[in-house]
Scaffold this motif. Structure first.
Motif, PDB file in Angstrom:
ATOM      1  N   GLU A 131       0.852  -1.201   0.000  1.00  0.00           N
ATOM      2  CA  GLU A 131       0.000   0.000   0.000  1.00  0.00           C
ATOM      3  C   GLU A 131       0.882   1.245   0.000  1.00  0.00           C
ATOM      4  N   HIS A 132       0.428   2.309  -0.687  1.00  0.00           N
ATOM      5  CA  HIS A 132       1.152   3.579  -0.737  1.00  0.00           C
ATOM      6  C   HIS A 132       0.507   4.565   0.239  1.00  0.00           C
ATOM      7  N   VAL A 133       1.343   5.172   1.074  1.00  0.00           N
ATOM      8  CA  VAL A 133       0.854   6.092   2.114  1.00  0.00           C
ATOM      9  C   VAL A 133       1.693   7.357   2.100  1.00  0.00           C
ATOM     10  N   TRP A 134       1.074   8.444   2.564  1.00  0.00           N
ATOM     11  CA  TRP A 134       1.781   9.704   2.740  1.00  0.00           C
ATOM     12  C   TRP A 134       2.451   9.697   4.111  1.00  0.00           C
ATOM     13  N   ILE A 135       3.706  10.144   4.152  1.00  0.00           N
ATOM     14  CA  ILE A 135       4.438  10.185   5.420  1.00  0.00           C
ATOM     15  C   ILE A 135       5.153  11.520   5.559  1.00  0.00           C
ATOM     16  N   LYS A 136       5.490  11.806   6.842  1.00  0.00           N
ATOM     17  CA  LYS A 136       6.290  12.991   7.147  1.00  0.00           C
ATOM     18  C   LYS A 136       7.506  12.531   7.938  1.00  0.00           C
ATOM     19  N   VAL A 137       8.687  12.979   7.543  1.00  0.00           N
ATOM     20  CA  VAL A 137       9.925  12.598   8.224  1.00  0.00           C
ATOM     21  C   VAL A 137       9.998  13.375   9.546  1.00  0.00           C
ATOM     22  N   ILE A 138       9.933  12.650  10.669  1.00  0.00           N
ATOM     23  CA  ILE A 138       9.945  13.315  11.987  1.00  0.00           C
ATOM     24  C   ILE A 138      11.213  13.006  12.769  1.00  0.00           C
ATOM     25  N   GLY A 139      12.076  12.123  12.232  1.00  0.00           N
ATOM     26  CA  GLY A 139      13.295  11.800  12.965  1.00  0.00           C
ATOM     27  C   GLY A 139      14.342  11.156  12.086  1.00  0.00           C
ATOM     28  N   THR A 184      -4.897  13.909   0.440  1.00  0.00           N
ATOM     29  CA  THR A 184      -4.327  14.992  -0.362  1.00  0.00           C
ATOM     30  C   THR A 184      -2.824  15.176  -0.165  1.00  0.00           C
ATOM     31  N   GLY A 185      -2.262  14.613   0.894  1.00  0.00           N
ATOM     32  CA  GLY A 185      -0.846  14.803   1.183  1.00  0.00           C
ATOM     33  C   GLY A 185      -0.548  16.129   1.841  1.00  0.00           C
ATOM     34  N   GLN A 186      -1.556  16.801   2.393  1.00  0.00           N
ATOM     35  CA  GLN A 186      -1.364  18.103   3.037  1.00  0.00           C
ATOM     36  C   GLN A 186      -0.760  17.922   4.428  1.00  0.00           C
ATOM     37  N   ASP A 187       0.132  18.820   4.769  1.00  0.00           N
ATOM     38  CA  ASP A 187       0.781  18.784   6.090  1.00  0.00           C
ATOM     39  C   ASP A 187      -0.207  19.246   7.150  1.00  0.00           C
ATOM     40  N   LEU A 188      -0.562  18.373   8.110  1.00  0.00           N
ATOM     41  CA  LEU A 188      -1.493  18.715   9.190  1.00  0.00           C
ATOM     42  C   LEU A 188      -0.780  19.290  10.408  1.00  0.00           C
ATOM     43  N   ASP A 189       0.529  19.292  10.394  1.00  0.00           N
ATOM     44  CA  ASP A 189       1.314  19.835  11.506  1.00  0.00           C
ATOM     45  C   ASP A 189       2.428  20.715  10.939  1.00  0.00           C
ATOM     46  N   PRO A 190       2.068  21.842  10.313  1.00  0.00           N
ATOM     47  CA  PRO A 190       3.096  22.659   9.644  1.00  0.00           C
ATOM     48  C   PRO A 190       4.123  23.247  10.595  1.00  0.00           C
ATOM     49  N   ASN A 191       3.734  23.484  11.837  1.00  0.00           N
ATOM     50  CA  ASN A 191       4.668  24.050  12.814  1.00  0.00           C
ATOM     51  C   ASN A 191       5.419  22.975  13.604  1.00  0.00           C
ATOM     52  N   ASN A 192       5.154  21.726  13.298  1.00  0.00           N
ATOM     53  CA  ASN A 192       5.838  20.581  13.936  1.00  0.00           C
ATOM     54  C   ASN A 192       5.630  20.545  15.452  1.00  0.00           C
ATOM     55  N   MET A 200       3.202  18.725  17.047  1.00  0.00           N
ATOM     56  CA  MET A 200       2.980  17.331  17.448  1.00  0.00           C
ATOM     57  C   MET A 200       4.285  16.552  17.461  1.00  0.00           C
ATOM     58  N   ALA A 201       5.156  16.794  16.499  1.00  0.00           N
ATOM     59  CA  ALA A 201       6.446  16.091  16.451  1.00  0.00           C
ATOM     60  C   ALA A 201       7.305  16.421  17.658  1.00  0.00           C
ATOM     61  N   ASP A 202       7.321  17.690  18.060  1.00  0.00           N
ATOM     62  CA  ASP A 202       8.105  18.078  19.235  1.00  0.00           C
ATOM     63  C   ASP A 202       7.544  17.447  20.514  1.00  0.00           C
ATOM     64  N   GLN A 203       6.196  17.419  20.623  1.00  0.00           N
ATOM     65  CA  GLN A 203       5.579  16.808  21.807  1.00  0.00           C
ATOM     66  C   GLN A 203       5.899  15.319  21.892  1.00  0.00           C
ATOM     67  N   ASP A 204       5.816  14.618  20.757  1.00  0.00           N
ATOM     68  CA  ASP A 204       6.128  13.186  20.744  1.00  0.00           C
ATOM     69  C   ASP A 204       7.595  12.943  21.104  1.00  0.00           C
ATOM     70  N   ALA A 205       8.494  13.822  20.598  1.00  0.00           N
ATOM     71  CA  ALA A 205       9.914  13.663  20.926  1.00  0.00           C
ATOM     72  C   ALA A 205      10.156  13.856  22.418  1.00  0.00           C
TER      73      ALA A 205
END
Length: 248
Positions: free
Chosen positions: A70-78, A99-107, A109-114
């Motif tokens: 399956e093909h999925v949209w991903i964002k590199v977070i680490g 659509t492949g739109q960035d739902l976390d443009p300011n990152n 969620m990524a910072d919180q997860d880190a």
């Protein structure tokens, strides 16, 4: 994240990897219970999409969300280098899968997860050690292990928890049983005292009866003796009279 591309020379650093926080569409090449490995086009490295990064809701198993091929949209977070291996972390929940739109443009969620991941790491050097307990008794609350100045109990009335109905009934039953077990000795003592009193009364009666019997026997003996004396006197008188009549 794993190194599944056995062909070609792997990059020595992070220059040959996709940039951090970039968005791309990749193919799922492996599905595990803890996440899915995704390969991006033009790159030999694969990145891991952890189950916590697949959806905003809780996911128990990665197979519930994606399948192999399956093909999925991903964002590199680490991206990180551990020894000779280069590991990449991807996120699916930060990208709109339609659509492949960035739902976390300011990152954010990524910072919180880190930060969350850092907090849950095992810091073995900072282990909790138990300290000695003070062998003192507080004069304020009566508890052991602390000084009066460090006592946290507030002055005034002290309240206790009210027992539930079942507990209250159980306590009443226990009290009744205790009173029942305590009462028999008292009853037995009373019975013993009553028996002793009865025995004393009986002995007194027997003594009285014996005294009365002895006194009655004495009286009868006296009467018999007096009667015998009277008879003897009467006989003597008769005998005297007869003699006097003969002489006359």
């Amino acid at each position: 994240m794993s190194d599944r591309g056995g062909h070609g020379r792997e990059p020595a650093g992070l220059d040959g990897l996709p940039p951090l926080h970039s968005i791309a569409k990749g193919e799922v090449v492996s599905v595990q219970s803890y996440g899915a490995f995704v390969r991006l086009p033009g790159y030999k490295k694969e990145g891991l999409v952890h189950v916590s990064e697949m959806s905003a809701t809780r996911v128990e198993n990665a197979s519930e969300i994606v399948d192999v091929g399956e093909h999925v949209w991903i964002k590199v977070i680490g991206r990180e280098i551990q020894g000779d291996k280069v590991k990449m972390s991807f996120s699916m929940k930060a990208v709109n899968q339609g659509t492949g739109q960035d739902l976390d443009p300011n990152n954010v969620m990524a910072d919180q997860d880190a930060r969350r991941r850092k907090q849950f790491r095992d810091h073995t050097s900072n282990r909790i050690t138990l300290e000695a307990v003070l062998n003192t008794t507080c004069s304020k609350c009566g508890c052991k292990g602390h000084f009066t100045k460090d006592c946290f109990s507030a002055p005034g009335l002290q309240y206790a928890l009210v027992p539930e109905e079942d507990d209250a009934e159980a306590q009443q039953q226990q009290q009744q049983q205790q009173t029942a077990t305590i009462r028999p000795p008292q009853d037995s003592d009373k019975k013993k005292k009553k028996k002793e009193k009865k025995m004393k009364k009986k002995k007194k009666r027997e003594r009285k009866e014996s005294d009365s019997d002895s006194s009655s026997e004495c009286k009868t003996k006296r009467r018999r003796h007096s009667n015998s004396l009277n008879r003897q006197e009467k006989k003597k008188k008769k005998h005297k009279k007869q003699k006097s009549h003969k002489h006359s």
